[in-house]
Design a protein around this motif. Structure first.
Motif, PDB file in Angstrom:
ATOM      1  N   ALA A   1       7.801  -1.571 -31.382  1.00 37.01           N
ATOM      2  CA  ALA A   1       8.172  -1.399 -32.779  1.00 37.01           C
ATOM      3  C   ALA A   1       8.595   0.055 -32.968  1.00 37.01           C
ATOM      4  O   ALA A   1       7.823   0.966 -32.677  1.00 37.01           O
ATOM      5  CB  ALA A   1       6.972  -1.721 -33.681  1.00 37.01           C
TER       6      ALA A   1
ATOM      7  N   LYS B   1       4.328  -3.838 -29.952  1.00 38.65           N
ATOM      8  CA  LYS B   1       4.100  -4.821 -31.008  1.00 38.65           C
ATOM      9  C   LYS B   1       2.722  -5.438 -30.792  1.00 38.65           C
ATOM     10  O   LYS B   1       2.404  -5.894 -29.696  1.00 38.65           O
ATOM     11  CB  LYS B   1       5.199  -5.883 -30.992  1.00 38.65           C
ATOM     12  CG  LYS B   1       6.545  -5.320 -31.415  1.00 38.65           C
ATOM     13  CD  LYS B   1       7.632  -6.360 -31.355  1.00 38.65           C
ATOM     14  CE  LYS B   1       8.962  -5.769 -31.773  1.00 38.65           C
ATOM     15  NZ  LYS B   1      10.076  -6.707 -31.552  1.00 38.65           N
TER      16      LYS B   1
ATOM     17  N   THR C   1      -0.555  -7.188 -37.109  1.00 37.09           N
ATOM     18  CA  THR C   1       0.813  -6.911 -37.540  1.00 37.09           C
ATOM     19  C   THR C   1       1.145  -5.428 -37.355  1.00 37.09           C
ATOM     20  O   THR C   1       0.251  -4.592 -37.188  1.00 37.09           O
ATOM     21  CB  THR C   1       0.996  -7.253 -39.027  1.00 37.09           C
ATOM     22  OG1 THR C   1       0.190  -6.360 -39.813  1.00 37.09           O
ATOM     23  CG2 THR C   1       0.628  -8.698 -39.320  1.00 37.09           C
ATOM     24  N   CYS C   2       2.411  -5.128 -37.444  1.00 35.98           N
ATOM     25  CA  CYS C   2       2.847  -3.730 -37.398  1.00 35.98           C
ATOM     26  C   CYS C   2       2.362  -2.981 -38.639  1.00 35.98           C
ATOM     27  O   CYS C   2       2.015  -1.800 -38.558  1.00 35.98           O
ATOM     28  CB  CYS C   2       4.365  -3.662 -37.289  1.00 35.98           C
ATOM     29  SG  CYS C   2       5.004  -4.322 -35.729  1.00 35.98           S
TER      30      CYS C   2
ATOM     31  N   ALA D   1       7.894  -1.429 -40.819  1.00 37.85           N
ATOM     32  CA  ALA D   1       6.904  -2.302 -40.176  1.00 37.85           C
ATOM     33  C   ALA D   1       7.010  -3.732 -40.712  1.00 37.85           C
ATOM     34  O   ALA D   1       6.917  -4.692 -39.940  1.00 37.85           O
ATOM     35  CB  ALA D   1       5.497  -1.746 -40.398  1.00 37.85           C
TER      36      ALA D   1
ATOM     37  N   ASP E   1       7.678  -7.077 -38.566  1.00 40.72           N
ATOM     38  CA  ASP E   1       6.723  -8.196 -38.610  1.00 40.72           C
ATOM     39  C   ASP E   1       7.406  -9.537 -38.840  1.00 40.72           C
ATOM     40  O   ASP E   1       6.918 -10.576 -38.406  1.00 40.72           O
ATOM     41  CB  ASP E   1       5.669  -7.956 -39.687  1.00 40.72           C
ATOM     42  CG  ASP E   1       4.607  -6.951 -39.259  1.00 40.72           C
ATOM     43  OD1 ASP E   1       4.455  -6.708 -38.040  1.00 40.72           O
ATOM     44  OD2 ASP E   1       3.933  -6.392 -40.154  1.00 40.72           O
TER      45      ASP E   1
END
Length: 123
Positions: A38, A61, A88-89, A114, A118
């Motif tokens: 990410a 990620k 999640t990010c 983010a 996601d």
């Protein structure tokens, strides 16, 4: 950016060996689902960045290899965390934000980036 400027042009560089979801893209199709990392830096170049060493720039990620994560900060430091449960990010960004100038405007940019990443989570 790295590919655009001919720095790291081998697409396999952007896929973790354990990533079974990302597929090596064909030329011209390098998209978020094709990479294991990410990248949050989009949109930060126009903002004042206080405490840049504490700003997360990229990380694995969290849904690829649950249980640990490496976070690259803007100043080049990499933090390795074991026994973490990020889904999640956004979770990763919120973790980095705690106690780290949390009201700075750049956090909104990081969180927006983010959220976009996601959306590519195949769950």
């Amino acid at each position: 950016m790295l590919i655009d400027h001919n720095y790291l042009t081998d697409y396999k560089t952007y896929i973790m060996p354990i990533d079974r979801q990302a597929q090596t893209p064909t030329a011209g199709t390098f998209l978020e689902p094709n990479i294991s990392y990410a990248y949050l830096g989009s949109g930060l170049q126009d903002q004042p960045l206080q405490l840049a060493e504490k700003i997360p720039l990229a990380f694995e990620k969290p849904w690829i290899d649950k249980g640990h994560i490496s976070i690259l900060y803007m100043e080049g430091y990499v933090q390795y965390l074991e026994k973490v449960k990020f889904e999640t990010c956004v979770d990763v960004v919120e973790f980095c934000r705690k106690g780290n100038n949390p009201d700075a405007p750049y956090w909104q940019t990081l969180l927006a980036n983010a959220r976009l990443i996601d959306k590519t989570n195949p769950k």
